[in-house]
Design an enzyme around this catalytic site. Structure first.
Site, mmCIF file in Angstrom:
data_model
loop_
_atom_site.group_PDB
_atom_site.id
_atom_site.type_symbol
_atom_site.label_atom_id
_atom_site.label_comp_id
_atom_site.label_asym_id
_atom_site.label_seq_id
_atom_site.Cartn_x
_atom_site.Cartn_y
_atom_site.Cartn_z
ATOM 1 N N GLU A 121 40.877 37.679 32.769
ATOM 2 C CA GLU A 121 41.852 37.705 33.221
ATOM 3 C C GLU A 121 43.038 37.721 33.004
ATOM 4 O O GLU A 121 43.400 38.202 31.694
ATOM 5 C CB GLU A 121 41.493 36.194 33.667
ATOM 6 C CG GLU A 121 40.972 35.139 34.601
ATOM 7 C CD GLU A 121 41.342 35.640 35.826
ATOM 8 O OE1 GLU A 121 42.174 37.144 35.964
ATOM 9 O OE2 GLU A 121 41.125 34.594 36.996
ATOM 10 N N ASP A 122 43.648 38.123 33.861
ATOM 11 C CA ASP A 122 45.515 38.275 34.470
ATOM 12 C C ASP A 122 46.243 36.521 33.445
ATOM 13 O O ASP A 122 46.644 36.747 33.115
ATOM 14 C CB ASP A 122 45.877 38.623 35.685
ATOM 15 C CG ASP A 122 45.388 38.106 36.502
ATOM 16 O OD1 ASP A 122 44.556 36.980 36.373
ATOM 17 O OD2 ASP A 122 45.562 38.691 37.706
ATOM 18 N N LYS B 27 42.105 41.768 40.796
ATOM 19 C CA LYS B 27 42.245 42.917 40.214
ATOM 20 C C LYS B 27 43.644 42.794 39.441
ATOM 21 O O LYS B 27 43.937 43.898 38.353
ATOM 22 C CB LYS B 27 43.513 44.297 41.611
ATOM 23 C CG LYS B 27 42.321 44.574 42.707
ATOM 24 C CD LYS B 27 43.745 45.274 43.833
ATOM 25 C CE LYS B 27 43.226 45.051 45.241
ATOM 26 N NZ LYS B 27 43.981 45.039 46.173
ATOM 27 N N GLY B 28 43.775 41.654 39.201
ATOM 28 C CA GLY B 28 44.218 41.627 38.559
ATOM 29 C C GLY B 28 44.937 41.879 36.736
ATOM 30 O O GLY B 28 45.515 42.178 36.010
ATOM 31 N N ARG C 243 52.218 44.719 41.406
ATOM 32 C CA ARG C 243 51.316 45.095 40.149
ATOM 33 C C ARG C 243 51.413 46.118 39.195
ATOM 34 O O ARG C 243 51.067 46.163 37.698
ATOM 35 C CB ARG C 243 49.795 45.157 40.572
ATOM 36 C CG ARG C 243 49.087 44.195 41.606
ATOM 37 C CD ARG C 243 47.880 44.427 41.313
ATOM 38 N NE ARG C 243 47.274 44.227 42.572
ATOM 39 C CZ ARG C 243 46.533 42.383 42.558
ATOM 40 N NH1 ARG C 243 47.102 42.020 41.393
ATOM 41 N NH2 ARG C 243 45.977 42.208 43.629
ATOM 42 N N PHE D 146 56.448 31.491 39.528
ATOM 43 C CA PHE D 146 55.902 32.404 40.309
ATOM 44 C C PHE D 146 56.197 33.984 39.345
ATOM 45 O O PHE D 146 56.889 34.340 39.355
ATOM 46 C CB PHE D 146 55.188 32.251 41.580
ATOM 47 C CG PHE D 146 54.486 33.014 41.748
ATOM 48 C CD1 PHE D 146 53.310 32.256 42.782
ATOM 49 C CD2 PHE D 146 54.422 35.168 41.924
ATOM 50 C CE1 PHE D 146 51.817 33.597 42.774
ATOM 51 C CE2 PHE D 146 53.558 35.533 42.938
ATOM 52 C CZ PHE D 146 52.293 34.610 43.001
ATOM 53 N N VAL D 147 54.845 34.594 38.767
ATOM 54 C CA VAL D 147 55.277 35.811 37.878
ATOM 55 C C VAL D 147 54.534 36.483 38.405
ATOM 56 O O VAL D 147 53.485 36.867 39.479
ATOM 57 C CB VAL D 147 54.733 35.571 36.783
ATOM 58 C CG1 VAL D 147 55.818 34.189 35.474
ATOM 59 C CG2 VAL D 147 53.269 35.267 36.803
ATOM 60 N N ASP E 254 49.793 40.124 41.041
ATOM 61 C CA ASP E 254 50.621 41.214 42.055
ATOM 62 C C ASP E 254 51.139 39.331 43.227
ATOM 63 O O ASP E 254 51.565 37.834 42.732
ATOM 64 C CB ASP E 254 49.946 40.921 43.296
ATOM 65 C CG ASP E 254 49.237 40.223 43.599
ATOM 66 O OD1 ASP E 254 48.366 39.247 43.243
ATOM 67 O OD2 ASP E 254 48.660 39.929 45.030
ATOM 68 N N ASP F 94 45.191 29.147 35.713
ATOM 69 C CA ASP F 94 46.007 28.845 36.396
ATOM 70 C C ASP F 94 45.754 27.038 37.148
ATOM 71 O O ASP F 94 45.469 26.280 35.621
ATOM 72 C CB ASP F 94 46.836 29.433 38.097
ATOM 73 C CG ASP F 94 47.246 28.651 38.615
ATOM 74 O OD1 ASP F 94 48.596 28.392 38.245
ATOM 75 O OD2 ASP F 94 47.684 28.152 40.002
HETATM 76 P P1 IMP Z 1 42.595 30.089 39.005
HETATM 77 O O1 IMP Z 1 42.809 29.313 37.807
HETATM 78 O O2 IMP Z 1 41.271 29.597 39.672
HETATM 79 O O3 IMP Z 1 43.590 28.891 39.994
HETATM 80 O O4 IMP Z 1 43.216 31.131 39.215
HETATM 81 C C1 IMP Z 1 44.220 32.249 38.799
HETATM 82 C C2 IMP Z 1 44.343 33.733 39.565
HETATM 83 O O5 IMP Z 1 45.642 33.057 40.554
HETATM 84 C C3 IMP Z 1 45.314 34.350 39.233
HETATM 85 O O6 IMP Z 1 43.958 35.225 38.883
HETATM 86 C C4 IMP Z 1 45.891 35.279 39.931
HETATM 87 O O7 IMP Z 1 45.151 36.124 40.630
HETATM 88 C C5 IMP Z 1 46.676 33.779 41.248
HETATM 89 N N1 IMP Z 1 47.554 33.801 40.034
HETATM 90 C C6 IMP Z 1 48.187 32.144 39.768
HETATM 91 N N2 IMP Z 1 49.503 31.856 39.575
HETATM 92 C C7 IMP Z 1 50.304 33.631 39.760
HETATM 93 C C8 IMP Z 1 51.183 33.856 39.363
HETATM 94 O O8 IMP Z 1 52.224 33.278 39.062
HETATM 95 N N3 IMP Z 1 51.412 34.972 39.610
HETATM 96 C C9 IMP Z 1 50.589 35.718 40.906
HETATM 97 N N4 IMP Z 1 48.948 35.330 40.551
HETATM 98 C C10 IMP Z 1 48.306 33.997 40.201
HETATM 99 MG MG MG Z 2 43.184 36.726 39.298
#
Ligand code: IMP
Ligand code: MG
Length: 174
Positions: A97-98, A41-42, A163, A150-151, A157, A101
């Site tokens: 993407e939001d 949803k992000g 959100r 963490f944001v 969220d 990470d």
């Molecule tokens: P990754 O890059 O596969 O680790 O996934 C990243 C996803 O993890 C993002 O799209 C978010 O949904 C979630 N995520 C990672 N860091 C944060 C944060 O600081 N706040 C909220 N969601 C996060």
């Molecule tokens: Mg996400």
């Protein structure tokens, strides 16, 4: 318990950066058929802002995914919870993407769409935590780099809360 700590990125900075990304994408894909795919949803908030900064007609779609197991052990393999309806064969795809990470989710999705017959697959994210990267994945359109905190807000969220905050905030998680 969670507590909002401070605004990390104010509305105006988000707005400006989204405009720049939209202009860059518009230049790069001019005259081509482009589909934006938002990851729910992000990315819903960023997607809504970004698409309105693109200067030619684009297709849009959304998908929802979740990863197998916990973040520490995941291979990046994802379960598709909601798939797109669009036929993407022979089309240019931009994954929206939001936040990137570890990059594991997006690395997997990029391969998934290339295997499904997309002409090209690029990634656009509004937030990026490069210090957390585990997967070797190219992020062609990276909005704002942030530290390993963490944001929430602007679509992101904590336990499905926050959100709808228009800014990006740092939260203290306990
Ligand atoms: P990754 O890059 O596969 O680790 O996934 C990243 C996803 O993890 C993002 O799209 C978010 O949904 C979630 N995520 C990672 N860091 C944060 C944060 O600081 N706040 C909220 N969601 C996060
Ligand atoms: Mg996400």
């Amino acid at each position: 318990m969670t507590e909002l700590q401070k605004v990390l990125i104010p509305r105006e900075e988000l707005r400006r950066r989204v405009q720049e990304l939209g202009a860059e994408i518009s230049r790069d894909y001019e005259g081509q058929e482009l589909i934006l795919i938002g990851i729910l949803k992000g990315a819903a908030v960023f997607m809504a802002d970004l698409m309105r900064e693109i200067t030619f007609p684009v297709g849009i779609d959304f998908m929802a995914v979740s990863s197998y197991g916990n973040a520490a052990t995941t291979s990046g393999a994802v379960i598709i919870r909601k798939d797109i309806d669009t036929d993407i064969r022979g089309k240019h795809i931009l994954l929206v993407e939001d936040l990137i990470d570890t990059g594991l989710t997006l690395k997997h999705l990029k391969e998934h769409f290339l295997n499904s017959g997309a002409l090209s697959v690029r990634i656009c994210t509004i937030l990026n935590k490069p210090s957390r990267r585990l997967a070797d994945v190219e992020v062609e359109y990276s909005g704002i780099e942030i530290p390993d905190e963490f944001v929430v807000g602007y679509g992101l969220d904590y336990a499905e809360q926050y959100r709808n905050l228009p800014e990006v905030w740092v939260v203290a998680t306990e």
